[in-house]
Write a protein that holds these residues in place. Structure first.
Motif, PDB file in Angstrom:
ATOM      1  N   CYS A  37      -1.887   4.353   0.512  1.00  0.00           N
ATOM      2  CA  CYS A  37      -0.917   3.275   0.296  1.00  0.00           C
ATOM      3  C   CYS A  37      -0.491   2.669   1.627  1.00  0.00           C
ATOM      4  CB  CYS A  37       0.311   3.823  -0.431  1.00  0.00           C
ATOM      5  SG  CYS A  37      -0.088   4.553  -2.025  1.00  0.00           S
ATOM      6  N   PRO A  38       0.096   1.482   1.614  1.00  0.00           N
ATOM      7  CA  PRO A  38       0.533   0.828   2.852  1.00  0.00           C
ATOM      8  C   PRO A  38       1.912   1.318   3.297  1.00  0.00           C
ATOM      9  CG  PRO A  38       0.857  -0.654   1.022  1.00  0.00           C
ATOM     10  CD  PRO A  38       0.189   0.576   0.463  1.00  0.00           C
ATOM     11  N   LEU A  39       2.050   2.632   3.426  1.00  0.00           N
ATOM     12  CA  LEU A  39       3.305   3.222   3.885  1.00  0.00           C
ATOM     13  C   LEU A  39       3.123   3.745   5.300  1.00  0.00           C
ATOM     14  CD1 LEU A  39       4.300   5.307   0.724  1.00  0.00           C
ATOM     15  CD2 LEU A  39       4.902   2.935   1.278  1.00  0.00           C
ATOM     16  N   ASP A  40       4.131   3.531   6.139  1.00  0.00           N
ATOM     17  CA  ASP A  40       4.057   4.070   7.490  1.00  0.00           C
ATOM     18  C   ASP A  40       4.413   5.555   7.470  1.00  0.00           C
ATOM     19  OD1 ASP A  40       6.867   4.280   7.449  1.00  0.00           O
ATOM     20  OD2 ASP A  40       7.153   2.483   8.663  1.00  0.00           O
ATOM     21  N   ASP A  44       7.965   4.175   4.785  1.00  0.00           N
ATOM     22  CA  ASP A  44       8.415   2.799   4.554  1.00  0.00           C
ATOM     23  C   ASP A  44       7.215   1.884   4.313  1.00  0.00           C
ATOM     24  OD1 ASP A  44      11.132   3.447   4.999  1.00  0.00           O
ATOM     25  OD2 ASP A  44      10.821   3.312   7.178  1.00  0.00           O
ATOM     26  N   LEU A  45       7.385   0.920   3.409  1.00  0.00           N
ATOM     27  CA  LEU A  45       6.333  -0.047   3.118  1.00  0.00           C
ATOM     28  C   LEU A  45       6.090  -0.924   4.339  1.00  0.00           C
ATOM     29  CD1 LEU A  45       4.509  -1.284   0.837  1.00  0.00           C
ATOM     30  CD2 LEU A  45       6.347  -2.964   0.540  1.00  0.00           C
ATOM     31  N   PRO A 122       7.478  -0.235  -4.860  1.00  0.00           N
ATOM     32  CA  PRO A 122       7.961  -1.623  -4.924  1.00  0.00           C
ATOM     33  C   PRO A 122       7.398  -2.442  -3.760  1.00  0.00           C
ATOM     34  CG  PRO A 122       9.779  -0.084  -5.253  1.00  0.00           C
ATOM     35  CD  PRO A 122       8.579   0.733  -4.828  1.00  0.00           C
ATOM     36  N   GLY A 123       6.809  -3.588  -4.069  1.00  0.00           N
ATOM     37  CA  GLY A 123       6.255  -4.457  -3.038  1.00  0.00           C
ATOM     38  C   GLY A 123       4.845  -4.110  -2.603  1.00  0.00           C
ATOM     39  N   GLN A 124       4.291  -3.021  -3.126  1.00  0.00           N
ATOM     40  CA  GLN A 124       2.940  -2.605  -2.740  1.00  0.00           C
ATOM     41  C   GLN A 124       1.909  -3.561  -3.307  1.00  0.00           C
ATOM     42  OE1 GLN A 124       1.941   1.387  -3.955  1.00  0.00           O
ATOM     43  NE2 GLN A 124      -0.149   1.237  -3.177  1.00  0.00           N
ATOM     44  N   LEU A 125       0.997  -4.028  -2.439  1.00  0.00           N
ATOM     45  CA  LEU A 125      -0.027  -4.988  -2.843  1.00  0.00           C
ATOM     46  C   LEU A 125      -1.431  -4.403  -2.904  1.00  0.00           C
ATOM     47  CD1 LEU A 125       1.187  -8.024  -0.689  1.00  0.00           C
ATOM     48  CD2 LEU A 125       1.690  -7.546  -3.111  1.00  0.00           C
ATOM     49  N   VAL A 126      -1.657  -3.261  -2.243  1.00  0.00           N
ATOM     50  CA  VAL A 126      -3.016  -2.720  -2.149  1.00  0.00           C
ATOM     51  C   VAL A 126      -2.978  -1.194  -2.056  1.00  0.00           C
ATOM     52  CG1 VAL A 126      -3.111  -2.955   0.373  1.00  0.00           C
ATOM     53  CG2 VAL A 126      -5.239  -2.992  -0.943  1.00  0.00           C
TER      54      VAL A 126
END
Length: 136
Positions: A37-40, A44-45, A122-126
């Motif tokens: 996922c695009p989480l650091d 955090d997104l 929430p807000g995840q696109l990919v």
């Protein structure tokens, strides 16, 4: 281990934009990575609203996960890419960004690209799901 991975595009099937229809792996150890996922690192997104930034974070996370099992992108034997959109242009943009990244060899194998209605954060696109034939 890469010598135990064969990628095939039968002539009777349509041409692909870089992936292969079939990936054959000789017996060996396999790693199944959770969807990246695009989480650091803090959870955090990354890049709210930015597909490009989110793809870049997914690539970084996938490379970290691969390194944790002593694998590289060329050891990936299956990928599934999820993009929160029903617009082909956005799916194509995600594919291009991934195949232009350092993770690109992972997407020369059996691969599926899906447009979905929602992802887990929430807000995840990919999100990218990878299966890896681990090197000996």
């Amino acid at each position: 281990m890469t010598e135990k991975i064969t990628r095939i595009n039968p002539g009777q099937l349509h041409e692909t934009p870089g992936y292969h229809h079939i990936t054959v792996v000789e017996a060996g150890r396999t790693a199944y990575l959770a969807g990246q996922c695009p989480l650091d690192r803090n959870g955090d997104l990354a890049g709210s609203g930015s597909l490009e930034t989110q793809v870049d974070q997914v690539v970084a996370n996938a490379l970290t996960a691969l390194a944790a099992v002593s694998a590289r992108p060329e050891h990936v034997v299956r990928s599934v890419i999820y993009v929160r959109s029903d617009e082909r242009e956005l799916l194509a943009a995600a594919w291009r960004r991934l195949t232009d990244s350092v993770l690109a060899p992972a997407f020369t194998t059996a691969s599926t690209l899906l447009g979905v209605a929602q992802l887990g954060f929430p807000g995840q696109l990919v999100e990218v799901d990878l299966t890896v034939a681990l090197p000996d």
